[in-house]
Design an enzyme around this catalytic site. Structure first.
Site, PDB file in Angstrom:
ATOM      1  N   LYS A  75      41.339  38.866  51.975  1.00 34.09           N
ATOM      2  CA  LYS A  75      40.360  37.773  51.917  1.00 34.09           C
ATOM      3  C   LYS A  75      39.035  38.196  52.551  1.00 34.09           C
ATOM      4  CE  LYS A  75      43.202  33.742  51.215  1.00 34.09           C
ATOM      5  NZ  LYS A  75      44.023  32.684  51.781  1.00 34.09           N
ATOM      6  N   LYS A  80      44.968  40.250  39.143  1.00 33.53           N
ATOM      7  CA  LYS A  80      45.680  38.989  39.405  1.00 33.53           C
ATOM      8  C   LYS A  80      44.724  37.810  39.150  1.00 33.53           C
ATOM      9  CE  LYS A  80      46.164  36.239  43.302  1.00 33.53           C
ATOM     10  NZ  LYS A  80      46.740  35.502  44.384  1.00 33.53           N
ATOM     11  N   LYS A 118      41.067  32.390  41.908  1.00 28.97           N
ATOM     12  CA  LYS A 118      39.743  31.773  42.046  1.00 28.97           C
ATOM     13  C   LYS A 118      38.729  32.759  42.590  1.00 28.97           C
ATOM     14  CE  LYS A 118      41.294  28.703  44.993  1.00 28.97           C
ATOM     15  NZ  LYS A 118      42.711  28.474  44.739  1.00 28.97           N
TER      16      LYS A 118
HETATM   17  P1  ADP Z   1      44.033  31.763  44.334  1.00 30.08           P
HETATM   18  O1  ADP Z   1      44.421  33.214  44.374  1.00 30.08           O
HETATM   19  O2  ADP Z   1      43.412  31.389  43.033  1.00 30.08           O
HETATM   20  O3  ADP Z   1      43.166  31.378  45.522  1.00 30.08           O
HETATM   21  P2  ADP Z   1      46.113  30.421  45.748  1.00 30.08           P
HETATM   22  O4  ADP Z   1      46.115  31.534  46.734  1.00 30.08           O
HETATM   23  O5  ADP Z   1      45.552  29.103  46.137  1.00 30.08           O
HETATM   24  O6  ADP Z   1      45.372  30.934  44.435  1.00 30.08           O
HETATM   25  O7  ADP Z   1      47.608  30.251  45.220  1.00 30.08           O
HETATM   26  C1  ADP Z   1      48.361  29.061  45.180  1.00 30.08           C
HETATM   27  C2  ADP Z   1      49.770  29.342  44.689  1.00 30.08           C
HETATM   28  O8  ADP Z   1      49.733  29.857  43.361  1.00 30.08           O
HETATM   29  C3  ADP Z   1      50.543  30.375  45.519  1.00 30.08           C
HETATM   30  O9  ADP Z   1      51.926  30.025  45.575  1.00 30.08           O
HETATM   31  C4  ADP Z   1      50.351  31.637  44.757  1.00 30.08           C
HETATM   32  O10 ADP Z   1      51.413  32.525  44.973  1.00 30.08           O
HETATM   33  C5  ADP Z   1      50.329  31.142  43.316  1.00 30.08           C
HETATM   34  N1  ADP Z   1      49.455  32.015  42.515  1.00 30.08           N
HETATM   35  C6  ADP Z   1      48.106  32.099  42.581  1.00 30.08           C
HETATM   36  N2  ADP Z   1      47.637  33.005  41.691  1.00 30.08           N
HETATM   37  C7  ADP Z   1      48.706  33.495  41.056  1.00 30.08           C
HETATM   38  C8  ADP Z   1      48.889  34.454  40.012  1.00 30.08           C
HETATM   39  N3  ADP Z   1      47.856  35.064  39.446  1.00 30.08           N
HETATM   40  N4  ADP Z   1      50.151  34.711  39.599  1.00 30.08           N
HETATM   41  C9  ADP Z   1      51.208  34.072  40.151  1.00 30.08           C
HETATM   42  N5  ADP Z   1      51.105  33.159  41.130  1.00 30.08           N
HETATM   43  C10 ADP Z   1      49.881  32.865  41.585  1.00 30.08           C
END
Ligand code: ADP
Ligand code: TRP
Length: 321
Positions: A110, A190, A193
């Site tokens: 991050k 991956k 956001k």
């Molecule tokens: P972002 O990476 O968009 O900030 P978050 O960290 O808020 O997403 O993730 C929220 C949930 O969604 C978590 O349980 C995370 O493991 C799952 N998640 C987020 N992105 C993915 C992805 N590309 N593939 C699988 N699971 C994901």
């Protein structure tokens, strides 16, 4: 069996969130007592705009309910409505070795992506451990990127038990579906956001089409067979179709004679159809004034009663009572 998971209200939901976390969580709500929450304390590590936070919490609640979270089956609430999470987090902090947090890759990742390295962001795995342990959770459905945080949770629970007596806290299990462990984004990284490569769950039709058309492909000519290995179109198609439909697209890839544009159109149609029911439900929820607030309010009352039981046990074990 207690099932627990949380989502941060940091923006609108995307396909990665849905297939990585929400779909397994929605399936599990029928198999045990599920508690799902909006991790608003967590989002304060990076979101410092009160109006945006309130708006995100509301949207996340609406979207999760629209996707099938059933408040009759699962307890759905806002994390900050159960302030016991933060008290337990402090107690856990006091047995958490610094190197355990220093080793967490998500903090480093991050910060590398421009997040301000504040103390909350660094200590966030301890709060996550408290979220899980305060409900004596058995199973935690999350995407693969959360795996390390679950290992930290298990280590902290074991440390608490070794320090203050076995049975102080229950050691939970992660649940990560390998098939959709990581949903790729438009560029093949991956979907996240933070990477600007997402497809939202509730995009407008034209916007969704435009995004899908942007998915990265190689330069194989129209008439030639297309490589199936590593194809982002196929990886996403698999998520929104049956095996039969998926195999039909694989066969068309191998045959040649059609371009990536055609395949993307098919992907768009299936993706749009996949979320049709959720879109309708979303409209219905929006038309019921006060519904979302009521669901969260009732969920918080139930969750808080559980959290208070665990916290009493822990306070006694550590000598605060
Ligand atoms: P972002 O990476 O968009 O900030 P978050 O960290 O808020 O997403 O993730 C929220 C949930 O969604 C978590 O349980 C995370 O493991 C799952 N998640 C987020 N992105 C993915 C992805 N590309 N593939 C699988 N699971 C994901
Ligand atoms: N850290 C998780 C994420 O970023 C959200 C979360 C907070 C969570 N507390 C949790 C997930 C407890 C599962 C269990 O997605």
């Amino acid at each position: 069996m207690r099932i627990l998971s949380g989502l941060q209200p940091t923006g609108r939901l995307h396909l990665g969130n849905y297939f990585g976390m929400m779909q397994p969580a929605l399936q599990l709500q029928h198999q045990g007592e599920a508690l799902y929450f909006i991790a608003d304390y967590h989002s304060l590590t990076s979101l410092h705009d009160a109006a945006v936070l309130r708006e995100n919490v509301r949207n996340l609640a609406i979207d999760f309910l629209a996707c099938g979270l059933d408040p009759e089956k699962a307890i759905f609430f806002r994390q900050s409505s159960v302030p016991e999470h933060t008290e337990l987090a402090w107690i856990l902090s006091c047995v958490t070795p610094m190197p355990m947090l220093e080793n967490c890759t998500s903090f480093k990742d991050k910060v590398a992506h421009g997040f301000v390295p504040n103390h909350g962001l660094f200590a966030y795995p301890v709060l996550m451990a408290a979220d899980i342990l305060i409900y004596d959770s058995d199973l935690v459905p999350v995407g693969k990127d959360q795996k390390q945080h679950l290992e930290v949770t298990r280590d902290i629970a074991s440390k608490m038990n070794a320090t203050f007596g076995e049975g102080t806290l229950k050691v939970p299990k992660p649940m990560i579906r390998e098939a959709t462990a990581i949903v790729p984004g438009l560029d093949g990284q991956k979907m996240s956001k933070s990477y600007g490569n997402i497809i939202g769950l509730f995009e407008e039709e034209a916007a969704l089409k435009k995004k899908i058309m942007r998915i990265v492909t190689d330069a194989t000519p129209v008439e030639a067979p297309k490589p199936t290995e590593g194809s982002l179109i196929l990886q996403m198609y698999r998520l929104v179709t049956t095996d039969e439909e998926y195999n039909a697209l694989v066969a068309d890839f191998q045959k040649g004679g059609a371009g990536y544009g055609d395949f993307k159109k098919r992907l768009f149609e299936k993706t749009w159809a996949f979320f049709a029911e959720a879109r309708e439900k979303r409209e219905a929820i929006l038309s019921q004034k006060g519904y979302v607030e009521d669901v969260l309010h009732q969920g918080a009352a139930k969750a808080r009663a559980y959290a208070q039981q665990t916290l009493s046990r822990v306070r006694l074990a550590v000598g605060l009572d």
